[in-house]
Write a protein that holds these residues in place. Structure first.
Motif, PDB file in Angstrom:
ATOM      1  N   PRO A 250       0.813  -1.229   0.000  1.00  0.00           N
ATOM      2  CA  PRO A 250       0.000   0.000   0.000  1.00  0.00           C
ATOM      3  C   PRO A 250       0.842   1.272   0.000  1.00  0.00           C
ATOM      4  CG  PRO A 250      -0.682  -1.525   1.738  1.00  0.00           C
ATOM      5  CD  PRO A 250       0.636  -1.984   1.243  1.00  0.00           C
ATOM      6  N   SER A 251       2.153   1.136  -0.017  1.00  0.00           N
ATOM      7  CA  SER A 251       3.049   2.290   0.042  1.00  0.00           C
ATOM      8  C   SER A 251       2.795   3.250  -1.122  1.00  0.00           C
ATOM      9  CB  SER A 251       4.505   1.818   0.003  1.00  0.00           C
ATOM     10  OG  SER A 251       5.379   2.899  -0.172  1.00  0.00           O
ATOM     11  N   GLU A 252       3.053   4.532  -0.894  1.00  0.00           N
ATOM     12  CA  GLU A 252       2.905   5.536  -1.940  1.00  0.00           C
ATOM     13  C   GLU A 252       4.028   5.445  -2.965  1.00  0.00           C
ATOM     14  OE1 GLU A 252       2.635   9.344  -0.133  1.00  0.00           O
ATOM     15  OE2 GLU A 252       0.689   8.933   0.839  1.00  0.00           O
ATOM     16  N   GLN A 253       5.085   4.738  -2.643  1.00  0.00           N
ATOM     17  CA  GLN A 253       6.167   4.536  -3.602  1.00  0.00           C
ATOM     18  C   GLN A 253       5.663   3.632  -4.721  1.00  0.00           C
ATOM     19  OE1 GLN A 253       9.738   3.184  -1.659  1.00  0.00           O
ATOM     20  NE2 GLN A 253       9.519   4.634   0.022  1.00  0.00           N
ATOM     21  N   PRO A 254       5.868   4.005  -5.995  1.00  0.00           N
ATOM     22  CA  PRO A 254       5.255   3.280  -7.122  1.00  0.00           C
ATOM     23  C   PRO A 254       5.768   1.869  -7.333  1.00  0.00           C
ATOM     24  CG  PRO A 254       6.825   4.921  -7.901  1.00  0.00           C
ATOM     25  CD  PRO A 254       6.643   5.169  -6.431  1.00  0.00           C
ATOM     26  N   TYR A 255       6.982   1.577  -6.903  1.00  0.00           N
ATOM     27  CA  TYR A 255       7.531   0.252  -7.172  1.00  0.00           C
ATOM     28  C   TYR A 255       7.920  -0.467  -5.889  1.00  0.00           C
ATOM     29  CZ  TYR A 255       7.761   2.216 -11.852  1.00  0.00           C
ATOM     30  OH  TYR A 255       7.436   2.811 -13.048  1.00  0.00           O
ATOM     31  N   ASP A 256       7.058  -0.402  -4.902  1.00  0.00           N
ATOM     32  CA  ASP A 256       7.303  -1.074  -3.631  1.00  0.00           C
ATOM     33  C   ASP A 256       6.565  -2.411  -3.635  1.00  0.00           C
ATOM     34  OD1 ASP A 256       8.202  -1.627  -1.124  1.00  0.00           O
ATOM     35  OD2 ASP A 256       6.786  -0.322  -0.093  1.00  0.00           O
ATOM     36  N   TYR A 257       7.309  -3.484  -3.799  1.00  0.00           N
ATOM     37  CA  TYR A 257       6.723  -4.810  -3.928  1.00  0.00           C
ATOM     38  C   TYR A 257       7.290  -5.760  -2.875  1.00  0.00           C
ATOM     39  CZ  TYR A 257       5.049  -3.366  -8.556  1.00  0.00           C
ATOM     40  OH  TYR A 257       4.422  -2.716  -9.593  1.00  0.00           O
ATOM     41  N   ARG A 258       6.578  -6.863  -2.670  1.00  0.00           N
ATOM     42  CA  ARG A 258       7.064  -7.948  -1.833  1.00  0.00           C
ATOM     43  C   ARG A 258       7.008  -9.243  -2.641  1.00  0.00           C
ATOM     44  NH1 ARG A 258       8.109  -4.048   0.444  1.00  0.00           N
ATOM     45  NH2 ARG A 258       7.690  -3.417   2.598  1.00  0.00           N
ATOM     46  N   LYS A 259       7.997 -10.086  -2.433  1.00  0.00           N
ATOM     47  CA  LYS A 259       8.017 -11.401  -3.091  1.00  0.00           C
ATOM     48  C   LYS A 259       7.357 -12.417  -2.159  1.00  0.00           C
ATOM     49  CE  LYS A 259      12.474 -10.278  -5.210  1.00  0.00           C
ATOM     50  NZ  LYS A 259      13.910 -10.645  -5.271  1.00  0.00           N
ATOM     51  N   VAL A 260       6.333 -13.081  -2.656  1.00  0.00           N
ATOM     52  CA  VAL A 260       5.616 -14.038  -1.807  1.00  0.00           C
ATOM     53  C   VAL A 260       6.525 -15.184  -1.396  1.00  0.00           C
ATOM     54  CG1 VAL A 260       3.673 -15.651  -1.707  1.00  0.00           C
ATOM     55  CG2 VAL A 260       3.389 -13.431  -2.808  1.00  0.00           C
ATOM     56  N   CYS A 261       7.435 -15.582  -2.273  1.00  0.00           N
ATOM     57  CA  CYS A 261       8.261 -16.757  -1.993  1.00  0.00           C
ATOM     58  C   CYS A 261       9.319 -16.522  -0.927  1.00  0.00           C
ATOM     59  CB  CYS A 261       8.921 -17.271  -3.262  1.00  0.00           C
ATOM     60  SG  CYS A 261      10.071 -16.096  -4.021  1.00  0.00           S
ATOM     61  N   THR A 262       9.846 -15.287  -0.832  1.00  0.00           N
ATOM     62  CA  THR A 262      10.911 -15.023   0.131  1.00  0.00           C
ATOM     63  C   THR A 262      10.510 -14.049   1.240  1.00  0.00           C
ATOM     64  OG1 THR A 262      11.785 -13.324  -1.364  1.00  0.00           O
ATOM     65  CG2 THR A 262      12.788 -15.512  -1.473  1.00  0.00           C
ATOM     66  N   ASP A 263       9.725 -13.007   0.916  1.00  0.00           N
ATOM     67  CA  ASP A 263       9.232 -12.087   1.941  1.00  0.00           C
ATOM     68  C   ASP A 263       8.030 -12.687   2.666  1.00  0.00           C
ATOM     69  OD1 ASP A 263      11.086 -10.033   1.282  1.00  0.00           O
ATOM     70  OD2 ASP A 263       9.826  -9.488  -0.425  1.00  0.00           O
ATOM     71  N   GLY A 264       7.325 -13.572   2.009  1.00  0.00           N
ATOM     72  CA  GLY A 264       6.167 -14.280   2.546  1.00  0.00           C
ATOM     73  C   GLY A 264       6.477 -15.761   2.605  1.00  0.00           C
ATOM     74  N   PRO A 265       5.482 -16.623   2.525  1.00  0.00           N
ATOM     75  CA  PRO A 265       4.113 -16.312   2.106  1.00  0.00           C
ATOM     76  C   PRO A 265       3.234 -15.669   3.178  1.00  0.00           C
ATOM     77  CG  PRO A 265       4.275 -18.646   2.601  1.00  0.00           C
ATOM     78  CD  PRO A 265       5.675 -18.088   2.716  1.00  0.00           C
ATOM     79  N   VAL A 266       3.758 -15.537   4.419  1.00  0.00           N
ATOM     80  CA  VAL A 266       2.951 -14.973   5.498  1.00  0.00           C
ATOM     81  C   VAL A 266       3.223 -13.472   5.614  1.00  0.00           C
ATOM     82  CG1 VAL A 266       2.385 -15.054   7.943  1.00  0.00           C
ATOM     83  CG2 VAL A 266       3.002 -17.167   6.744  1.00  0.00           C
ATOM     84  N   PHE A 267       2.148 -12.677   5.592  1.00  0.00           N
ATOM     85  CA  PHE A 267       2.257 -11.234   5.745  1.00  0.00           C
ATOM     86  C   PHE A 267       1.255 -10.766   6.816  1.00  0.00           C
ATOM     87  CE2 PHE A 267       3.488 -12.066   1.340  1.00  0.00           C
ATOM     88  CZ  PHE A 267       4.680 -11.351   1.240  1.00  0.00           C
ATOM     89  N   ARG A 268       1.624  -9.686   7.476  1.00  0.00           N
ATOM     90  CA  ARG A 268       0.681  -9.065   8.397  1.00  0.00           C
ATOM     91  C   ARG A 268      -0.461  -8.441   7.600  1.00  0.00           C
ATOM     92  NH1 ARG A 268       1.458  -7.518  13.727  1.00  0.00           N
ATOM     93  NH2 ARG A 268       3.693  -7.962  13.496  1.00  0.00           N
ATOM     94  N   VAL A 269      -1.669  -8.459   8.128  1.00  0.00           N
ATOM     95  CA  VAL A 269      -2.815  -7.879   7.441  1.00  0.00           C
ATOM     96  C   VAL A 269      -2.514  -6.435   7.045  1.00  0.00           C
ATOM     97  CG1 VAL A 269      -5.125  -6.953   7.869  1.00  0.00           C
ATOM     98  CG2 VAL A 269      -4.636  -9.341   8.354  1.00  0.00           C
ATOM     99  N   GLY A 270      -2.766  -6.094   5.771  1.00  0.00           N
ATOM    100  CA  GLY A 270      -2.536  -4.747   5.279  1.00  0.00           C
ATOM    101  C   GLY A 270      -1.147  -4.502   4.746  1.00  0.00           C
ATOM    102  N   GLU A 271      -0.243  -5.464   4.907  1.00  0.00           N
ATOM    103  CA  GLU A 271       1.131  -5.259   4.456  1.00  0.00           C
ATOM    104  C   GLU A 271       1.256  -5.282   2.940  1.00  0.00           C
ATOM    105  OE1 GLU A 271       5.592  -7.274   5.060  1.00  0.00           O
ATOM    106  OE2 GLU A 271       3.900  -7.966   6.259  1.00  0.00           O
TER     107      GLU A 271
END
Length: 274
Positions: A250-271
């Motif tokens: 949800p960041s205002e930065q246009p290219y702020d992404y997360r990789k499900v395989c390494t940053d996840g697959p578990v994320f805090r709600v809203g992340e």
């Protein structure tokens, strides 16, 4: 599922590529299979992590990509790992042909699992699963019970014939089941059960399942401080190199992404944006 329950092994960043031996392989429900593998990899797995399984036959290049499958159970005494998958494509159809005694090429454990260190004995935890999102929650629930938490499960399936692990969850805590057609438990979706209870009843929420279910939970728990969602996503490499499983934040930065395989697959709600 395994009877010998052990404390969760220590978290480790170690990733192993191992030829694991098939100990058990059977159908649990319509197009749902349980595969039990034996090998050293199990000593490094934590609840919520997954493995990348090679589904092509030895000496064959196709199917090219491995299949990500969540870890459902670990038995450290027997050195076995249980994974549960749905047979729905060429790769999983090939995997379903594996017989006891044969070898499966496995890479893992991968991903960031469920964080439970904030919970203490006596805390109430709500665990919500849908379809093939149910399996990783079983290993999680065992871990929480070992920590002294009180767990409540809400499990959603299409029909009674598609349900599995219900009795296993019932041995760990209060368990509610929903089916779309009402053939087992409450007719409807997991939210039909959850909406009957006050949200403040739980200290933490853990969920895994199809995106529509996770979105519905996010709407209800967005302001909850300890709500976590495990995403189901198609993956290429499973180790963060191919960018096939990225999701935007949800960041205002246009290219702020997360990789499900390494940053996840578990994320805090809203992340991340579902």
């Amino acid at each position: 599922m395994s009877k010998a329950k052990q404390l969760t092994p220590e978290r480790s960043p170690l990733m192993i590529k191992e030829d694991m031996t098939v100990i058990r392989h059977e159908e649990l429900a319509n197009d749902i299979c349980l595969l039990v593998l034996k090998g050293e990899l199990v000593t490094h797995a934590s609840p919520g992590q997954f493995v990348h399984v090679r589904v092509s036959e030895k000496g064959m290049a196709m199917p090219l990509l491995r299949r990500p499958i969540s870890i459902s159970d670990i038995d450290l005494e027997q050195m076995t790992m249980s994974i549960i998958y749905r047979v729905e494509g060429e790769g999983t159809r090939r995997l379903a042909k594996q017989k006891v005694g044969e070898i499966v090429d496995v890479l893992g454990p991968l991903g960031q699992g469920f964080e439970t260190s904030h919970l203490t004995s006596g805390d109430n935890v709500l665990i919500v699963g849908g379809g093939v999102g149910v399996p990783p929650l079983y290993y999680l629930s065992q871990t929480l019970v070992q920590q002294g938490c009180k767990v409540t499960h809400v499990l959603g399936y299409q029909t009674k014939n598609h349900s599995f692990l219900v009795h296993s969850f019932e041995t760990l805590g209060e368990t509610h089941v929903t089916t779309v057609d009402g053939s087992l438990g409450t007719q409807g979706f997991v939210t039909n059960v959850i909406d009957r209870w006050p949200l403040e009843q739980w200290d933490s929420l853990f969920a895994c399942g199809p995106t529509p279910m996770l979105k519905a939970l996010e709407e209800r728990f967005l302001d909850h401080s300890n709500a976590f969602l495990s995403l189901e996503e198609r993956m290429g490499c499973g180790i963060g190199a191919c960018f096939a499983c990225v999701c935007q934040t949800p960041s205002e930065q246009p290219y702020d992404y997360r990789k499900v395989c390494t940053d996840g697959p578990v994320f805090r709600v809203g992340e991340v944006i579902l």
